[in-house]
Design an enzyme around this catalytic site. Structure first.
Site, PDB file in Angstrom:
ATOM      1  N   HIS A 284       3.085   4.552  -0.469  1.00 57.78           N
ATOM      2  CA  HIS A 284       2.839   5.982  -0.605  1.00 57.78           C
ATOM      3  C   HIS A 284       4.190   6.688  -0.679  1.00 57.78           C
ATOM      4  O   HIS A 284       5.244   6.023  -0.695  1.00 57.78           O
ATOM      5  CB  HIS A 284       1.978   6.505   0.563  1.00 57.78           C
ATOM      6  CG  HIS A 284       2.495   6.095   1.922  1.00 57.78           C
ATOM      7  ND1 HIS A 284       3.698   6.543   2.423  1.00 57.78           N
ATOM      8  CD2 HIS A 284       1.996   5.260   2.862  1.00 57.78           C
ATOM      9  CE1 HIS A 284       3.892   6.022   3.619  1.00 57.78           C
ATOM     10  NE2 HIS A 284       2.885   5.234   3.910  1.00 57.78           N
TER      11      HIS A 284
ATOM     12  N   GLN B 164      11.881   7.103   9.804  1.00 56.41           N
ATOM     13  CA  GLN B 164      11.884   7.707  11.149  1.00 56.41           C
ATOM     14  C   GLN B 164      10.451   7.796  11.695  1.00 56.41           C
ATOM     15  O   GLN B 164      10.239   7.923  12.886  1.00 56.41           O
ATOM     16  CB  GLN B 164      12.541   9.091  11.044  1.00 56.41           C
ATOM     17  CG  GLN B 164      12.517   9.938  12.292  1.00 56.41           C
ATOM     18  CD  GLN B 164      13.338   9.335  13.427  1.00 56.41           C
ATOM     19  OE1 GLN B 164      14.298   8.591  13.180  1.00 56.41           O
ATOM     20  NE2 GLN B 164      12.969   9.635  14.656  1.00 56.41           N
TER      21      GLN B 164
ATOM     22  N   ALA C   4       0.876  -1.184   0.000  1.00 53.35           N
ATOM     23  CA  ALA C   4       0.000   0.000   0.000  1.00 53.35           C
ATOM     24  C   ALA C   4       0.913   1.234   0.000  1.00 53.35           C
ATOM     25  O   ALA C   4       0.818   2.115   0.859  1.00 53.35           O
ATOM     26  CB  ALA C   4      -0.970   0.010   1.184  1.00 53.35           C
TER      27      ALA C   4
ATOM     28  N   HIS D 161       7.029   5.559   1.681  1.00 51.54           N
ATOM     29  CA  HIS D 161       7.772   4.376   1.241  1.00 51.54           C
ATOM     30  C   HIS D 161       8.702   4.739   0.073  1.00 51.54           C
ATOM     31  O   HIS D 161       9.853   4.303   0.029  1.00 51.54           O
ATOM     32  CB  HIS D 161       6.813   3.298   0.733  1.00 51.54           C
ATOM     33  CG  HIS D 161       5.868   2.756   1.764  1.00 51.54           C
ATOM     34  ND1 HIS D 161       4.512   2.988   1.707  1.00 51.54           N
ATOM     35  CD2 HIS D 161       6.066   1.990   2.862  1.00 51.54           C
ATOM     36  CE1 HIS D 161       3.910   2.379   2.720  1.00 51.54           C
ATOM     37  NE2 HIS D 161       4.835   1.784   3.451  1.00 51.54           N
TER      38      HIS D 161
HETATM   39  P1  AMP Z   1       5.115  -0.138   6.502  1.00 50.96           P
HETATM   40  O1  AMP Z   1       4.735  -0.530   5.126  1.00 50.96           O
HETATM   41  O2  AMP Z   1       4.106   0.684   7.216  1.00 50.96           O
HETATM   42  O3  AMP Z   1       5.616  -1.306   7.318  1.00 50.96           O
HETATM   43  O4  AMP Z   1       6.377   0.824   6.362  1.00 50.96           O
HETATM   44  C1  AMP Z   1       7.516   0.416   5.680  1.00 50.96           C
HETATM   45  C2  AMP Z   1       8.605   1.423   5.923  1.00 50.96           C
HETATM   46  O5  AMP Z   1       8.184   2.702   5.442  1.00 50.96           O
HETATM   47  C3  AMP Z   1       8.943   1.588   7.404  1.00 50.96           C
HETATM   48  O6  AMP Z   1      10.354   1.683   7.556  1.00 50.96           O
HETATM   49  C4  AMP Z   1       8.264   2.893   7.753  1.00 50.96           C
HETATM   50  O7  AMP Z   1       8.880   3.580   8.818  1.00 50.96           O
HETATM   51  C5  AMP Z   1       8.417   3.661   6.457  1.00 50.96           C
HETATM   52  N1  AMP Z   1       7.412   4.730   6.378  1.00 50.96           N
HETATM   53  C6  AMP Z   1       6.072   4.606   6.536  1.00 50.96           C
HETATM   54  N2  AMP Z   1       5.487   5.818   6.486  1.00 50.96           N
HETATM   55  C7  AMP Z   1       6.470   6.719   6.302  1.00 50.96           C
HETATM   56  C8  AMP Z   1       6.510   8.136   6.177  1.00 50.96           C
HETATM   57  N3  AMP Z   1       5.411   8.884   6.224  1.00 50.96           N
HETATM   58  N4  AMP Z   1       7.708   8.730   5.996  1.00 50.96           N
HETATM   59  C9  AMP Z   1       8.848   8.000   5.948  1.00 50.96           C
HETATM   60  N5  AMP Z   1       8.886   6.658   6.062  1.00 50.96           N
HETATM   61  C10 AMP Z   1       7.714   6.016   6.237  1.00 50.96           C
END
Ligand code: AMP
Length: 307
Positions: free
Chosen positions: A58, A174, A56, A61
């Site tokens: 954005h 972060q 998903a 990522h």
């Molecule tokens: P997730 O798919 O939510 O497990 O996130 C995957 C990676 O993307 C993790 O290292 C998160 O910290 C990073 N991530 C998610 N949202 C953001 C954001 N708004 N800004 C920077 N990194 C993000």
């Protein structure tokens, strides 16, 4: 016969199509395919980057993807909605899985390898024995306190990914500051040979931290969610105005949250960014972290007070 989701078969098909048209992004649904693709991409002494995600995708990522592309010769992205990091009453079944859209985004970014395994590939059902990777102490702080078992699931899947992909560097946001502290500690304690690179939080134009879970918010909730950012900014403003007592900064920030009665605070803490231990007076780099429920959606955000 394991339960494979429709996209799994589509991804198998796309491998053949890929080979026919020489598509530069290899979609790997199995561990042997991912290992072979990473080995080939790493070649002699090439630096391989890994961006672990739950899909998903954005701009948050994609900022990790771009940082990895800038610093590495080849980049692998993983998309895996990891069941072991979800609690029994959490949103595992409804977590968004727009796989085809994610693939298109990653192709646009010029990603070489996408590791997108089905659950059974990562957690084959065998018997009751199971190996966990658990960072004792840190895993029970911040989100770990509200979501028991969450960080154990995270460190277990991230270790597995590190063993499968063997990256030189891995990129994390972060945004998940506590996760970052837990992973850094795991890498140090288990002597993983991987550089952990932290990337800044990417926000919507109005300041809301980007998150796959923002998609759950209706229009009213989307507006209310901005209170997380406002509470952090209140703490920063008072800190910059000279207030160094963590308790007083927290009290002022919590006051902001109470202005949105429909938002239920989970925690607002000021901690050491490495140990996640609460700080009393702010005399060194400190992490200000908030988690709150907006409707049924749990959101997190943070900022770092620096000197
Ligand atoms: P997730 O798919 O939510 O497990 O996130 C995957 C990676 O993307 C993790 O290292 C998160 O910290 C990073 N991530 C998610 N949202 C953001 C954001 N708004 N800004 C920077 N990194 C993000």
């Amino acid at each position: 016969m394991p339960r494979y989701e429709p996209w799994f078969f589509r991804s198998l098909l796309s491998i053949d199509v890929q080979d026919m048209f020489d598509d530069p992004m290899k979609i790997c649904p199995t561990i042997p395919e991912a290992r072979a693709a990473c080995l080939a991409a790493r070649g002699g002494h090439k630096r391989l980057g890994l961006v672990p995600t739950m899909g998903a995708l954005h701009e948050g990522h994609l900022s990790l993807v771009r940082a990895a592309k800038a610093q590495c010769d080849a980049v692998a992205v993983s998309i895996f909605v990891n069941p072991t990091q979800f609690g029994p009453t959490e949103d595992l079944s409804r977590y968004p899985r727009p796989f085809d859209r994610d693939c298109a985004l990653l192709k646009e970014e010029g990603i070489e390898i996408l590791f997108a395994p089905p659950v059974e590939e990562i957690y084959p059902r065998s018997n009751d024995a199971v190996t966990w990777v658990h960072v004792d102490g840190l895993s029970e702080k911040l989100d770990g306190r509200s979501r028991p078992g969450h960080f154990r699931g995270v460190t277990t899947i991230v270790s597995k990914l590190f063993h499968i992909i063997e990256p030189d560097a891995a990129y994390f946001g972060q945004k998940d500051a506590a996760q970052l502290a837990v992973i850094r500690r795991m890498v140090r304690d288990l002597n993983f040979s991987v550089e952990i690179v932290a990337c800044p939080i990417v926000r919507e134009p109005d300041g809301l931290a980007m998150s796959s879970r923002n998609a759950y918010l209706n229009r009213e909730e989307r507006g209310r969610a901005l209170v997380l950012q406002r509470s952090l900014q209140e703490a920063r403003k008072r800190f910059e105005g000279g207030e160094k007592s963590a308790a007083r900064l927290i009290a002022a920030a919590k006051e902001v949250i109470t202005c949105e009665p429909q938002v239920r605070l989970d925690y607002f803490e000021i901690v050491d960014p490495d140990t996640l231990e609460p700080v009393g007076r702010i005399s060194q780099r400190s992490l200000v972290a908030v988690a709150a429920y907006v409707g049924t959606t749990r959101l997190i955000d943070n900022l770092v007070l620096d000197f």
